[in-house]
Write an enzyme that holds these catalytic residues in place. Structure first.
Site, PDB file in Angstrom:
ATOM      1  N   ARG A   1     -52.666 -46.387  30.387  1.00  0.00           N
ATOM      2  CA  ARG A   1     -53.735 -47.006  31.086  1.00  0.00           C
ATOM      3  C   ARG A   1     -53.791 -48.347  31.080  1.00  0.00           C
ATOM      4  O   ARG A   1     -53.963 -48.903  30.162  1.00  0.00           O
ATOM      5  CB  ARG A   1     -55.276 -46.527  30.862  1.00  0.00           C
TER       6      ARG A   1
ATOM      7  N   HIS B   1     -54.418 -44.582  40.704  1.00  0.00           N
ATOM      8  CA  HIS B   1     -54.774 -43.261  39.874  1.00  0.00           C
ATOM      9  C   HIS B   1     -54.360 -42.058  40.269  1.00  0.00           C
ATOM     10  O   HIS B   1     -55.072 -41.295  40.662  1.00  0.00           O
ATOM     11  CB  HIS B   1     -56.397 -43.393  39.783  1.00  0.00           C
TER      12      HIS B   1
ATOM     13  N   GLN C   1     -55.779 -38.491  38.952  1.00  0.00           N
ATOM     14  CA  GLN C   1     -56.984 -38.364  39.213  1.00  0.00           C
ATOM     15  C   GLN C   1     -57.160 -37.741  40.810  1.00  0.00           C
ATOM     16  O   GLN C   1     -57.791 -36.570  41.147  1.00  0.00           O
ATOM     17  CB  GLN C   1     -58.002 -39.481  39.527  1.00  0.00           C
TER      18      GLN C   1
ATOM     19  N   ASP D   1     -66.605 -44.239  44.714  1.00  0.00           N
ATOM     20  CA  ASP D   1     -66.071 -44.566  43.259  1.00  0.00           C
ATOM     21  C   ASP D   1     -67.290 -45.806  42.862  1.00  0.00           C
ATOM     22  O   ASP D   1     -67.642 -46.505  43.777  1.00  0.00           O
ATOM     23  CB  ASP D   1     -64.707 -45.312  43.037  1.00  0.00           C
TER      24      ASP D   1
ATOM     25  N   CYS E   1     -64.508 -39.694  40.915  1.00  0.00           N
ATOM     26  CA  CYS E   1     -63.845 -39.533  39.732  1.00  0.00           C
ATOM     27  C   CYS E   1     -64.575 -39.745  38.502  1.00  0.00           C
ATOM     28  O   CYS E   1     -64.106 -39.097  37.354  1.00  0.00           O
ATOM     29  CB  CYS E   1     -62.592 -40.452  40.019  1.00  0.00           C
TER      30      CYS E   1
ATOM     31  N   ARG F   1     -58.699 -32.152  35.864  1.00  0.00           N
ATOM     32  CA  ARG F   1     -57.813 -33.512  35.121  1.00  0.00           C
ATOM     33  C   ARG F   1     -57.027 -32.719  34.320  1.00  0.00           C
ATOM     34  O   ARG F   1     -55.739 -33.087  34.041  1.00  0.00           O
ATOM     35  CB  ARG F   1     -58.484 -34.533  34.462  1.00  0.00           C
TER      36      ARG F   1
HETATM   37  N1  NVA Z   1     -61.754 -47.444  39.925  1.00  0.00           N
HETATM   38  C1  NVA Z   1     -62.246 -47.138  38.652  1.00  0.00           C
HETATM   39  C2  NVA Z   1     -61.996 -45.727  38.194  1.00  0.00           C
HETATM   40  C3  NVA Z   1     -62.420 -45.220  37.003  1.00  0.00           C
HETATM   41  C4  NVA Z   1     -61.878 -44.137  36.589  1.00  0.00           C
HETATM   42  C5  NVA Z   1     -61.644 -48.169  37.591  1.00  0.00           C
HETATM   43  O1  NVA Z   1     -60.538 -48.393  37.722  1.00  0.00           O
HETATM   44  O2  NVA Z   1     -62.272 -48.649  36.961  1.00  0.00           O
HETATM   45  N1   CP Z   2     -61.951 -40.474  35.949  1.00  0.00           N
HETATM   46  C1   CP Z   2     -61.612 -41.290  34.920  1.00  0.00           C
HETATM   47  O1   CP Z   2     -60.313 -41.630  35.069  1.00  0.00           O
HETATM   48  O2   CP Z   2     -62.239 -41.261  33.922  1.00  0.00           O
HETATM   49  P1   CP Z   2     -62.176 -42.057  32.602  1.00  0.00           P
HETATM   50  O3   CP Z   2     -62.076 -43.647  32.637  1.00  0.00           O
HETATM   51  O4   CP Z   2     -63.258 -41.646  31.492  1.00  0.00           O
HETATM   52  O5   CP Z   2     -60.677 -41.694  31.867  1.00  0.00           O
END
Ligand code: NVA
Ligand code: CP
Length: 313
Positions: A106, A133, A136, A229, A269, A297
């Protein structure tokens, strides 16, 4: 048997046929989990998870999933490894991938995960970047199929469906577009001006897989699934106040859900901010499937890890 090296950096790194297999396999793996039946094809395999951003769901779903399949997990963050002290990403990839069988990352820019993958001896999985992502969206589609389709013919129920995307043109939106392009459904996108999706960044082949709407209510009209989101994704916190103002009308409310089809589902998500991108009545209401979505997930990622290491079983 070992699979030829392949990575999962974007949704379209896999084919429609691969997804058909993965969704059926995820259903099989989920059933095993629900009935306390052992499913340990990855005994003695290990996964390194590298987090340069925070996580709850991604960490627990990969970590619990890998243990359930008989494997082990190593958890690294920027703060507690040399990744935060400017070791070149290529060097990190060469070292880490000599000691584990799989890597999940990540991070920020997609180019970072691409550079890691180019220097990795083992498959690399995108656990979220600024641009995408994919894990997800795989879980979201599996959740839709479970609720509205048939896991033995998983792609059929997606054909021609309409997904309404209300909010930021972010990593989730880009990945929805890739999925629509590959699997034959449409996305109705409504973002505030200045936060539009960019088809070049989304990497889609056919612009026909999405339609842009100024008004979020219009985007929801006749939709089979409404989704949103956070207004501010990780890494963009400095824009929080400006975004709060720009996104005020992009809150999924009961009017938007009423404009969608009567059997429309709501997804997010997570993490969610009630009163910002979604009203509490919607996310906690009868059309919301967010808890299934979060749980799934783990099931789809178990299918993915097994597939990347062992191929189709
Ligand atoms: N769009 C959000 C998704 C979090 C799971 C982010 O990138 O923070
Ligand atoms: N939806 C998702 O990826 O959640 P987290 O940021 O908690 O991993």
């Amino acid at each position: 048997m070992t699979q030829a090296l392949s990575h999962y950096l974007q949704f379209n790194d896999l084919t429609a046929q691969d997804y058909a297999y993965l969704f059926s396999r995820a259903a099989f793996i989920k059933h095993k989990f629900k009935t306390y039946a052992k499913h340990q094809p990855l005994t003695d395999r290990s996964l390194a998870m590298i987090f340069e951003k925070a996580s709850t769901r991604t960490r627990i779903s990969f970590e619990a999933g890998m243990y359930q399949m008989g494997g082990a997990v190593v958890h690294l963050t920027t703060g507690d490894s040399q990744l935060g002290r400017a070791e070149p990403i290529e060097d990190s990839a060469k070292v880490i991938s000599r000691m584990v069988d799989l890597v999940m990352i990540r991070t920020y820019e997609q180019t970072k995960i691409e550079r890691f993958a180019a220097n990795s001896r083992v498959p690399v999985i995108n656990g979220l970047t600024n641009e995408f992502h994919p894990c997800q969206i795989m879980a979201d589609l599996f959740t839709y199929i479970e609720h509205r389709g048939d896991v033995t013919q998983p792609l059929q129920c997606l054909q021609g469906k309409v997904v309404a995307w209300v909010g930021d043109g972010n990593n989730m939106a880009n990945t929805w577009l890739q999925a629509a392009d590959l699997l034959g459904f449409k996305v109705h996108v409504s973002t505030p001006s200045g936060y539009e999706v960019d088809p070049a960044v989304a990497g889609i082949g056919h612009a026909s897989c999405y339609r842009v709407f100024r008004d979020p209510l219009e985007a929801c009209q006749g939709a089979d699934l409404v989704t949103t989101d956070v207004w501010t994704s990780m890494g963009f916190e400095a824009e929080n106040e400006t975004r709060r103002q720009a996104f005020a009308a992009w809150c999924v409310d009961q009017n938007m859900m009423a404009a969608a089809k009567p059997d429309a589902l709501f997804m997010h998500c997570l993490p969610a901010h009630r009163g910002e991108e979604v009203q509490a009545e919607v996310i906690d209401g009868p059309q919301s499937v967010v808890w299934d979505e979060a749980e799934n997930r783990m099931h789809v990622q178990k299918a993915l890890m097994e597939f990347l290491l062992l191929g189709r079983l």
